[in-house]
Design an enzyme around this catalytic site. Structure first.
Site, PDB file in Angstrom:
ATOM      1  N   ARG A  15       0.795  -1.230   0.000  1.00  0.00           N
ATOM      2  CA  ARG A  15       0.000   0.000   0.000  1.00  0.00           C
ATOM      3  C   ARG A  15       0.829   1.283   0.000  1.00  0.00           C
ATOM      4  O   ARG A  15       0.301   2.381  -0.111  1.00  0.00           O
ATOM      5  CB  ARG A  15      -0.968  -0.013   1.195  1.00  0.00           C
ATOM      6  N   GLN A  74      13.875 -14.265   5.419  1.00  0.00           N
ATOM      7  CA  GLN A  74      12.607 -14.990   5.266  1.00  0.00           C
ATOM      8  C   GLN A  74      12.265 -14.906   3.777  1.00  0.00           C
ATOM      9  O   GLN A  74      11.752 -13.897   3.313  1.00  0.00           O
ATOM     10  CB  GLN A  74      11.505 -14.329   6.113  1.00  0.00           C
ATOM     11  N   ASN A 170      -4.211  -5.423  19.072  1.00  0.00           N
ATOM     12  CA  ASN A 170      -2.839  -5.894  19.216  1.00  0.00           C
ATOM     13  C   ASN A 170      -1.909  -4.951  18.457  1.00  0.00           C
ATOM     14  O   ASN A 170      -2.103  -4.710  17.275  1.00  0.00           O
ATOM     15  CB  ASN A 170      -2.765  -7.312  18.617  1.00  0.00           C
ATOM     16  N   ASN A 378      38.140  42.030   2.690  1.00  0.00           N
ATOM     17  CA  ASN A 378      36.873  42.542   2.167  1.00  0.00           C
ATOM     18  C   ASN A 378      36.711  42.067   0.729  1.00  0.00           C
ATOM     19  O   ASN A 378      37.536  42.381  -0.129  1.00  0.00           O
ATOM     20  CB  ASN A 378      36.857  44.073   2.230  1.00  0.00           C
TER      21      ASN A 378
END
Ligand code: UD1
Ligand code: CA
Length: 457
Positions: A15, A74, A170, A378
């Site tokens: 999403r 995983q 949860n 300067n």
């Protein structure tokens, strides 16, 4: 007792509608996962395991050099229970240890809440972080019995109408006894609406095994808010910025409008710092005492000394500015700029990779690149340091008390020694000795009796 922190960060974040993995989207200038990792690192005696899967390599690459993270791959994202199960073989001896599960997309979790979960978890106690959510849509519900004891967590997609009316949800953050977790994880099935191995299913298993469930319920919902899309990310960003602004104000910073400053990194302020509106800080910024920042200013990776004033619409990056300097309005300090005490940089002046000595001034329209300027120099209006010959960069050295007249071009490499004076409109490509006057321009001719052009008939 070691706490094994398992941070779940393998999901795609569909999403977010982005090529970038969800946990690398930034909050306050840092990826969400970095916030979670930093909070985990701040806990005593932890081992940190981060479960990655989707775009695993780019997630890892962001943390290159941070050896304290153990990466767990995983390969297929089969659910939060499956994700934690992948980390279990990495834990080592689990006898006494607690597994603290965090989510890479819940970035503002506080250390205090985690400490509470950890110290209440034990061999027969699981700790859950829950939230009473006015809008619990999409989240797992906490199921309690008549005595108020937690008996299970039910995912919304699997919940019946009564369960959906429960507003206690949860957060996804929990502390679990490692010794029993492996067993419970092995018993997980995926016979549910999403066909996933839910970590949340172990709650009912633990209750059946006689375990106690401790819950900490949170008031500050931002702390446990997960980010699933850009709208939620922007809400969290605003909350986070508001919190930083309030912290800075409590520490004594004066802000014209705390809703109009952004800190995308780390900012430290001395006493009596004042900020106008639309000020952005990025990276590491340190401000001394009594620093005043005008409106519409961006400051990145910079140090500003005491009593320094930055005027409106100034952009500063990778610069060091000493005490009592004035910069802006409309000045641009690029990487490698070093201003000594009392330097003045005015409007439309750009400085890059240059050092300006104490009390030097460049007040109007100028480019100072690759130069070392002494004290009380300067730099007249319209002065350009021509540092680039089209192929290579060269440096200029300007001694103390040099006066560079307006609209001069200094063709590097060139040295102008102390006390020298460059006449306005000069092009200087040869060194100038101490105290000399250098004039490098065509001689003026006046043509008398000259007639202006007339319009053709
Ligand atoms: C999960 C909880 C839900 C809770 C919610 C809070 C479960 C089953 N549900 O739901 O009770 O209210 O968080 O935000 O745990 N992840 C992996 N590998 C996976 C799946 C997920 O690493 O195979 C990671 C995701 O990257 C994410 C986190 O786990 O950081 C949570 O996964 P997500 O799919 O967002 O779970 P929710 O449906 O939000
Ligand atoms: Ca989520």
């Amino acid at each position: 007792m070691t706490v094994n922190v398992v941070i779940l960060a393998a999901g795609k974040g569909t999403r977010m509608n982005s090529e970038r993995p969800k946990v690398l989207h930034q909050l306050g200038g840092k990826p969400m996962l970095e916030h979670v990792v930093n909070t985990a690192v701040s806990l005593p005696d932890t081992k940190i395991h981060v479960v990655i899967g989707h775009a695993a390599e780019s997630v890892r690459a962001h943390f290159a050099g941070q050896d304290s993270i153990d990466w767990v791959l995983q390969e297929q994202q089969l659910g939060t229970g499956h994700a934690v199960a992948q980390a279990m073989p990495h834990l080592g001896s689990t006898k006494e240890s607690i597994v603290l599960v965090l989510c890479g997309d819940v970035p503002l979790i506080s250390r205090a809440s985690l400490e509470d979960l950890i110290c209440n978890a034990g061999p027969d106690t699981l700790s859950l972080l829950t939230l009473n959510a006015p809008d619990p849509k999409g989240l797992g519900r906490i199921i309690r019995d008549r005595q108020g004891k937690v008996t299970a967590i039910v995912e919304e997609k699997d919940a019946n109408d009564d369960q959906r009316r429960i507003s206690e949800i949860n957060s996804g953050i929990m502390a679990l006894p490692a010794a029993r977790l492996t067993d419970w994880l092995q018993q997980l099935g995926n016979d549910n609406r999403q066909g996933e191995y839910y970590l949340t299913d172990i709650i009912a298993m633990a209750v059946a095994a006689g375990c106690h469930i401790y819950t900490r319920t949170i008031d500050d919902d931002y702390e446990v808010q997960g980010v699933n899309d850009k709208v939620q990310l922007s809400r969290l960003e605003r909350h986070y910025q508001r919190r930083i602004a309030e912290q800075l104000m409590k520490e004594g910073v004066t802000m014209a409008d705390p809703g109009r400053i952004d800190v995308r990194g780390n900012l430290t302020c001395g006493r009596d710092v004042v900020m106008d509106v639309n000020v952005i800080f990025e990276g590491q910024v340190s401000l001394g005492d009594n620093v005043h920042i005008g409106p519409n200013v961006t400051i990145k990776d910079a140090t500003l000394g005491n009593d320094t004033v930055i005027l409106a619409n100034t952009v500063i990056e990778s610069a060091t500015i000493a005490d009592q300097c004035t910069v802006g309005p409309f000045a641009r300090l690029r990487p490698g700029t070093l201003l000594s005490d009392g330097v003045k940089v005015g409007n439309f002046v750009e400085i890059k990779n240059s050092t300006l000595g104490r009390g030097s001034k460049a007040n109007h329209f100028a480019y100072i690149g690759d130069a070392d300027l002494g004290e009380s120099v300067n730099v007249g209006a319209g002065t350009i340091f021509c540092n680039y010959d089209g192929v290579n960069k060269h440096r200029c050295h300007i001694g103390n008390n040099v006066f560079i007249g307006s609209n001069s071009t200094l063709v590097a490499p060139v040295n102008i020694s102390a006390g020298a004076f460059v006449a306005a409109g000069s092009t200087i490509n040869a060194d100038v000795p101490e105290n000399d006057l250098a004039i490098g321009r065509g001689k003026q001719r006046n043509i008398s009796g000259w007639k202006r052009p007339t319009r053709k008939q």
